[in-house]
Enzyme design. Structure first.
Site, PDB file in Angstrom:
ATOM      1  N   SER A 104     -42.429  21.335 -17.281  1.00 14.61           N
ATOM      2  CA  SER A 104     -41.833  22.653 -17.164  1.00 14.61           C
ATOM      3  C   SER A 104     -42.274  23.338 -15.868  1.00 14.61           C
ATOM      4  O   SER A 104     -42.059  22.816 -14.776  1.00 14.61           O
ATOM      5  CB  SER A 104     -42.180  23.476 -18.414  1.00 14.61           C
ATOM      6  OG  SER A 104     -41.357  24.602 -18.527  1.00 14.61           O
ATOM      7  N   ASP A 234     -32.880  20.425 -24.566  1.00 11.94           N
ATOM      8  CA  ASP A 234     -33.866  21.356 -24.005  1.00 11.94           C
ATOM      9  C   ASP A 234     -33.235  22.741 -23.923  1.00 11.94           C
ATOM     10  O   ASP A 234     -32.286  22.963 -23.176  1.00 11.94           O
ATOM     11  CB  ASP A 234     -34.283  20.870 -22.613  1.00 11.94           C
ATOM     12  CG  ASP A 234     -35.493  21.613 -22.064  1.00 11.94           C
ATOM     13  OD1 ASP A 234     -35.571  22.847 -22.251  1.00 11.94           O
ATOM     14  OD2 ASP A 234     -36.355  20.962 -21.448  1.00 11.94           O
ATOM     15  N   HIS A 263     -37.560  20.848 -25.427  1.00 14.65           N
ATOM     16  CA  HIS A 263     -38.360  21.126 -24.228  1.00 14.65           C
ATOM     17  C   HIS A 263     -39.795  20.622 -24.398  1.00 14.65           C
ATOM     18  O   HIS A 263     -40.356  20.021 -23.483  1.00 14.65           O
ATOM     19  CB  HIS A 263     -38.366  22.630 -23.961  1.00 14.65           C
ATOM     20  CG  HIS A 263     -39.019  23.013 -22.676  1.00 14.65           C
ATOM     21  ND1 HIS A 263     -38.571  22.562 -21.449  1.00 14.65           N
ATOM     22  CD2 HIS A 263     -40.091  23.800 -22.418  1.00 14.65           C
ATOM     23  CE1 HIS A 263     -39.340  23.066 -20.494  1.00 14.65           C
ATOM     24  NE2 HIS A 263     -40.269  23.815 -21.050  1.00 14.65           N
TER      25      HIS A 263
END
Length: 285
Positions: A104, A234, A263
């Site tokens: 991320s 995601d 995610h």
């Protein structure tokens, strides 16, 4: 910092910020540096740290400035500082032939570090559900997230950070809001715990860092082998604006997309993700 391999400690960055890190495994083993997501800490990599430690690697995870156990400073909450902080850590631990794995926001941090500071020290790069090339909707990035959505994060954080972090962890981050999902209260609470350890100002400013930084030129500069992993469900970093574009910009990339993965797939599907990363690390390229 002492010269002993204590297993954890602090490094001091160029602007005198103290960054916490964990460092496990043999000093002479190939190092893996883990870059965590927003608004978490190095603890988010527990599963990967234990897995790769058992495979003979030296594993290192730091807490980004203002996050976890690192110093809660008032400034420097941007990708340039994040990457420079990693460079300070790498220099002070004298890490060479290192693998950098970022999830991320940490994928953005790892990308900028490898592009701007990693020359001669980096072996491979792994991006998991990562924010590059650019999350924000702009005239050149029309499919990106509108600024209003990101302002919503900031407003909710300022109003009631504890509630926001509860809602993210129990909802979109791990896909626990999907029909048929099996939520884990413990996993959600651990996410919330990590978030609440950090500083509200760092997390507030971090939204801009992860969403408005354009990594296009960084990706073009990277020539080490890169593995780009993303779930097609995601809900935080949409697949369409991220992984396939990053893979095209990287000179030497492998793209893998997982059907239905969220995610936070490095936690929810750690067994699959860990083995795929290991295969990439051990493959001769």
């Amino acid at each position: 910092m002492t010269s002993e391999h204590s297993g954890h400690g602090y490094v001091t960055t160029e602007d005198s910020t103290r960054i916490f890190y964990k460092d496990w495994g043999p000093r002479d083993a190939q190092p893996i540096v883990f870059h965590h997501g927003w608004p978490l800490s190095g603890d988010d990599w527990d599963n990967q740290m234990l897995f790769f430690l058992a495979k003979g690697y030296r594993v290192i995870a730091h807490d980004r400035r203002g996050h976890g156990r690192s110093e809660q400073v008032s400034d420097g909450h941007d990708m340039d500082h994040y990457a420079a902080d990693v460079a300070s850590l790498v220099r002070q631990l004298d890490l060479r032939n290192a693998i950098h794995i970022g999830h991320s926001t940490g994928g953005g941090e790892a990308t900028r570090y490898v592009a701007r500071h990693g020359k001669g020290r980096v072996a491979k790069l792994v991006l998991i559900g990562a924010v590059p090339p650019l999350m924000l909707k702009t005239p050149n990035n029309p499919e990106g997230l509108p600024i209003e959505a990101l302002d919503g994060y900031r407003q909710a954080l300022a109003a009631n950070r504890a509630q926001l972090y509860h809602d993210i962890a129990n909802g979109p981050f791990y896909g626990f809001n999907r029909p048929g999902a099996t939520p884990s209260a413990a996993v959600s609470h651990n996410w919330w715990r990590q978030g609440m350890m950090g500083a509200a100002n760092a997390h507030y400013l971090g939204v801009k860092a992860f969403s408005e930084t354009d990594f296009t030129e960084d990706l073009k500069m990277i020539d080490v082998p890169a593995l780009v992993l993303h779930g097609d469900d995601d809900q935080v970093v949409p697949l369409a604006i991220s992984a396939p574009r990053s893979a095209r910009l990287l000179k030497n990339s492998t793209l893998k997309i997982y059907e239905g993965f969220p995610h936070g797939m490095a936690t929810t599907h750690a067994d699959v993700i860990n083995e795929d990363i290991l295969s990439f690390l051990t493959k001769r390229v």
